[in-house]
Write a protein that holds these residues in place. Structure first.
Motif, PDB file in Angstrom:
ATOM      1  N   LEU A 213       0.818  -1.202   0.000  1.00  0.00           N
ATOM      2  CA  LEU A 213       0.000   0.000   0.000  1.00  0.00           C
ATOM      3  C   LEU A 213       0.859   1.263   0.000  1.00  0.00           C
ATOM      4  O   LEU A 213       0.567   2.220  -0.724  1.00  0.00           O
ATOM      5  CB  LEU A 213      -0.945   0.005   1.204  1.00  0.00           C
ATOM      6  CG  LEU A 213      -1.836   1.238   1.351  1.00  0.00           C
ATOM      7  CD1 LEU A 213      -2.710   1.428   0.112  1.00  0.00           C
ATOM      8  CD2 LEU A 213      -2.680   1.146   2.594  1.00  0.00           C
ATOM      9  N   LEU A 214       1.932   1.282   0.772  1.00  0.00           N
ATOM     10  CA  LEU A 214       2.783   2.473   0.817  1.00  0.00           C
ATOM     11  C   LEU A 214       3.421   2.753  -0.537  1.00  0.00           C
ATOM     12  O   LEU A 214       3.538   3.911  -0.947  1.00  0.00           O
ATOM     13  CB  LEU A 214       3.851   2.319   1.895  1.00  0.00           C
ATOM     14  CG  LEU A 214       3.332   2.319   3.332  1.00  0.00           C
ATOM     15  CD1 LEU A 214       4.486   2.099   4.310  1.00  0.00           C
ATOM     16  CD2 LEU A 214       2.602   3.606   3.655  1.00  0.00           C
ATOM     17  N   ALA A 215       3.809   1.714  -1.271  1.00  0.00           N
ATOM     18  CA  ALA A 215       4.395   1.904  -2.599  1.00  0.00           C
ATOM     19  C   ALA A 215       3.364   2.468  -3.577  1.00  0.00           C
ATOM     20  O   ALA A 215       3.672   3.349  -4.376  1.00  0.00           O
ATOM     21  CB  ALA A 215       4.955   0.586  -3.126  1.00  0.00           C
ATOM     22  N   VAL A 216       2.130   1.978  -3.491  1.00  0.00           N
ATOM     23  CA  VAL A 216       1.061   2.485  -4.365  1.00  0.00           C
ATOM     24  C   VAL A 216       0.769   3.945  -4.036  1.00  0.00           C
ATOM     25  O   VAL A 216       0.656   4.794  -4.930  1.00  0.00           O
ATOM     26  CB  VAL A 216      -0.218   1.628  -4.219  1.00  0.00           C
ATOM     27  CG1 VAL A 216      -1.388   2.264  -4.955  1.00  0.00           C
ATOM     28  CG2 VAL A 216       0.027   0.224  -4.736  1.00  0.00           C
ATOM     29  N   LEU A 217       0.653   4.274  -2.749  1.00  0.00           N
ATOM     30  CA  LEU A 217       0.372   5.655  -2.348  1.00  0.00           C
ATOM     31  C   LEU A 217       1.501   6.599  -2.753  1.00  0.00           C
ATOM     32  O   LEU A 217       1.248   7.748  -3.126  1.00  0.00           O
ATOM     33  CB  LEU A 217       0.131   5.724  -0.837  1.00  0.00           C
ATOM     34  CG  LEU A 217      -1.135   5.025  -0.341  1.00  0.00           C
ATOM     35  CD1 LEU A 217      -1.192   5.055   1.178  1.00  0.00           C
ATOM     36  CD2 LEU A 217      -2.383   5.621  -0.949  1.00  0.00           C
ATOM     37  N   ALA A 218       2.744   6.132  -2.705  1.00  0.00           N
ATOM     38  CA  ALA A 218       3.883   6.971  -3.067  1.00  0.00           C
ATOM     39  C   ALA A 218       3.853   7.344  -4.548  1.00  0.00           C
ATOM     40  O   ALA A 218       4.411   8.373  -4.938  1.00  0.00           O
ATOM     41  CB  ALA A 218       5.184   6.262  -2.720  1.00  0.00           C
ATOM     42  N   GLU A 219       3.213   6.529  -5.379  1.00  0.00           N
ATOM     43  CA  GLU A 219       3.139   6.800  -6.819  1.00  0.00           C
ATOM     44  C   GLU A 219       2.032   7.778  -7.193  1.00  0.00           C
ATOM     45  O   GLU A 219       1.994   8.274  -8.307  1.00  0.00           O
ATOM     46  CB  GLU A 219       2.929   5.496  -7.584  1.00  0.00           C
ATOM     47  CG  GLU A 219       4.113   4.554  -7.504  1.00  0.00           C
ATOM     48  CD  GLU A 219       3.840   3.226  -8.197  1.00  0.00           C
ATOM     49  OE1 GLU A 219       2.702   3.013  -8.678  1.00  0.00           O
ATOM     50  OE2 GLU A 219       4.757   2.412  -8.263  1.00  0.00           O
ATOM     51  N   LEU A 220       1.106   8.056  -6.272  1.00  0.00           N
ATOM     52  CA  LEU A 220      -0.019   8.947  -6.566  1.00  0.00           C
ATOM     53  C   LEU A 220       0.437  10.400  -6.654  1.00  0.00           C
ATOM     54  O   LEU A 220       1.320  10.828  -5.920  1.00  0.00           O
ATOM     55  CB  LEU A 220      -1.097   8.818  -5.485  1.00  0.00           C
ATOM     56  CG  LEU A 220      -1.793   7.464  -5.371  1.00  0.00           C
ATOM     57  CD1 LEU A 220      -2.763   7.476  -4.198  1.00  0.00           C
ATOM     58  CD2 LEU A 220      -2.522   7.119  -6.656  1.00  0.00           C
ATOM     59  N   GLU A 221      -0.198  11.131  -7.531  1.00  0.00           N
ATOM     60  CA  GLU A 221       0.058  12.564  -7.660  1.00  0.00           C
ATOM     61  C   GLU A 221      -0.637  13.297  -6.517  1.00  0.00           C
ATOM     62  O   GLU A 221      -1.736  12.921  -6.115  1.00  0.00           O
ATOM     63  CB  GLU A 221      -0.491  13.086  -8.994  1.00  0.00           C
ATOM     64  CG  GLU A 221       0.205  12.503 -10.215  1.00  0.00           C
ATOM     65  CD  GLU A 221       1.628  12.989 -10.348  1.00  0.00           C
ATOM     66  OE1 GLU A 221       1.912  14.150  -9.993  1.00  0.00           O
ATOM     67  OE2 GLU A 221       2.475  12.181 -10.800  1.00  0.00           O
ATOM     68  N   PRO A 222      -0.035  14.356  -5.985  1.00  0.00           N
ATOM     69  CA  PRO A 222      -0.699  15.117  -4.921  1.00  0.00           C
ATOM     70  C   PRO A 222      -1.966  15.798  -5.445  1.00  0.00           C
ATOM     71  O   PRO A 222      -2.058  16.154  -6.614  1.00  0.00           O
ATOM     72  CB  PRO A 222       0.330  16.164  -4.510  1.00  0.00           C
ATOM     73  CG  PRO A 222       1.519  15.980  -5.370  1.00  0.00           C
ATOM     74  CD  PRO A 222       1.275  14.851  -6.314  1.00  0.00           C
ATOM     75  N   LEU A 223      -2.949  15.950  -4.561  1.00  0.00           N
ATOM     76  CA  LEU A 223      -4.194  16.622  -4.926  1.00  0.00           C
ATOM     77  C   LEU A 223      -3.996  18.128  -4.904  1.00  0.00           C
ATOM     78  O   LEU A 223      -3.279  18.655  -4.054  1.00  0.00           O
ATOM     79  CB  LEU A 223      -5.310  16.245  -3.943  1.00  0.00           C
ATOM     80  CG  LEU A 223      -5.724  14.776  -3.935  1.00  0.00           C
ATOM     81  CD1 LEU A 223      -6.741  14.529  -2.823  1.00  0.00           C
ATOM     82  CD2 LEU A 223      -6.294  14.371  -5.276  1.00  0.00           C
ATOM     83  N   ASP A 224      -4.628  18.825  -5.831  1.00  0.00           N
ATOM     84  CA  ASP A 224      -4.536  20.284  -5.901  1.00  0.00           C
ATOM     85  C   ASP A 224      -5.682  20.964  -5.163  1.00  0.00           C
ATOM     86  O   ASP A 224      -5.843  22.174  -5.258  1.00  0.00           O
ATOM     87  CB  ASP A 224      -4.531  20.750  -7.363  1.00  0.00           C
ATOM     88  CG  ASP A 224      -3.254  20.353  -8.085  1.00  0.00           C
ATOM     89  OD1 ASP A 224      -2.222  20.189  -7.405  1.00  0.00           O
ATOM     90  OD2 ASP A 224      -3.291  20.210  -9.318  1.00  0.00           O
ATOM     91  N   GLU A 225      -6.506  20.212  -4.465  1.00  0.00           N
ATOM     92  CA  GLU A 225      -7.644  20.789  -3.760  1.00  0.00           C
ATOM     93  C   GLU A 225      -7.480  20.536  -2.263  1.00  0.00           C
ATOM     94  O   GLU A 225      -6.870  19.558  -1.862  1.00  0.00           O
ATOM     95  CB  GLU A 225      -8.949  20.198  -4.283  1.00  0.00           C
ATOM     96  CG  GLU A 225      -9.002  18.682  -4.204  1.00  0.00           C
ATOM     97  CD  GLU A 225     -10.192  18.114  -4.958  1.00  0.00           C
ATOM     98  OE1 GLU A 225     -11.017  17.462  -4.299  1.00  0.00           O
ATOM     99  OE2 GLU A 225     -10.272  18.324  -6.170  1.00  0.00           O
ATOM    100  N   PRO A 226      -8.026  21.423  -1.455  1.00  0.00           N
ATOM    101  CA  PRO A 226      -7.900  21.232  -0.002  1.00  0.00           C
ATOM    102  C   PRO A 226      -8.748  20.047   0.467  1.00  0.00           C
ATOM    103  O   PRO A 226      -9.741  19.684  -0.157  1.00  0.00           O
ATOM    104  CB  PRO A 226      -8.410  22.541   0.582  1.00  0.00           C
ATOM    105  CG  PRO A 226      -9.286  23.119  -0.480  1.00  0.00           C
ATOM    106  CD  PRO A 226      -8.739  22.639  -1.800  1.00  0.00           C
ATOM    107  N   SER A 227      -8.356  19.457   1.571  1.00  0.00           N
ATOM    108  CA  SER A 227      -9.132  18.359   2.154  1.00  0.00           C
ATOM    109  C   SER A 227     -10.434  18.917   2.716  1.00  0.00           C
ATOM    110  O   SER A 227     -10.457  20.016   3.270  1.00  0.00           O
ATOM    111  CB  SER A 227      -8.343  17.690   3.278  1.00  0.00           C
ATOM    112  OG  SER A 227      -7.174  17.110   2.764  1.00  0.00           O
ATOM    113  N   PRO A 228     -11.522  18.166   2.604  1.00  0.00           N
ATOM    114  CA  PRO A 228     -12.802  18.652   3.142  1.00  0.00           C
ATOM    115  C   PRO A 228     -12.765  18.670   4.673  1.00  0.00           C
ATOM    116  O   PRO A 228     -12.027  17.922   5.301  1.00  0.00           O
ATOM    117  CB  PRO A 228     -13.813  17.633   2.622  1.00  0.00           C
ATOM    118  CG  PRO A 228     -13.015  16.404   2.360  1.00  0.00           C
ATOM    119  CD  PRO A 228     -11.642  16.864   1.984  1.00  0.00           C
TER     120      PRO A 228
END
Length: 79
Positions: A50-65
């Motif tokens: 899971l950590l490897a998959v999450l590390a590959e994700l692009e950061p979100l450009d919107e604030p967290s709700p």
């Protein structure tokens, strides 16, 4: 370990198949099969953690709700 072995091809329904000898078995339960000229190349897929998959994700450009919006303060919650 042997790296080459003669095998027989057979039909499994509408698919062509072969049995992989024990000494040539691949780890896991998924692989990529591709054709290069007259050859088939079989590459095992290794599951990523899971950590490897999450590390590959692009950061979100919107604030967290604001997930706490509209909820009572934690000190006023009765059980």
């Amino acid at each position: 370990m042997e790296t080459e072995r003669r095998v027989r091809l057979f039909r499994n329904g509408r698919n062509q198949a072969l049995r992989i000898p024990r000494e040539l078995e691949l780890e896991g339960d998924e692989a990529i099969l591709r054709k290069e000229g007259d050859q088939l190349v079989l590459t095992p897929l290794k599951r990523k953690g899971l950590l490897a998959v999450l590390a590959e994700l692009e950061p979100l450009d919107e604030p967290s709700p604001d997930v706490g919006k509209g909820l009572p303060p934690a000190d006023n919650v009765s059980l």
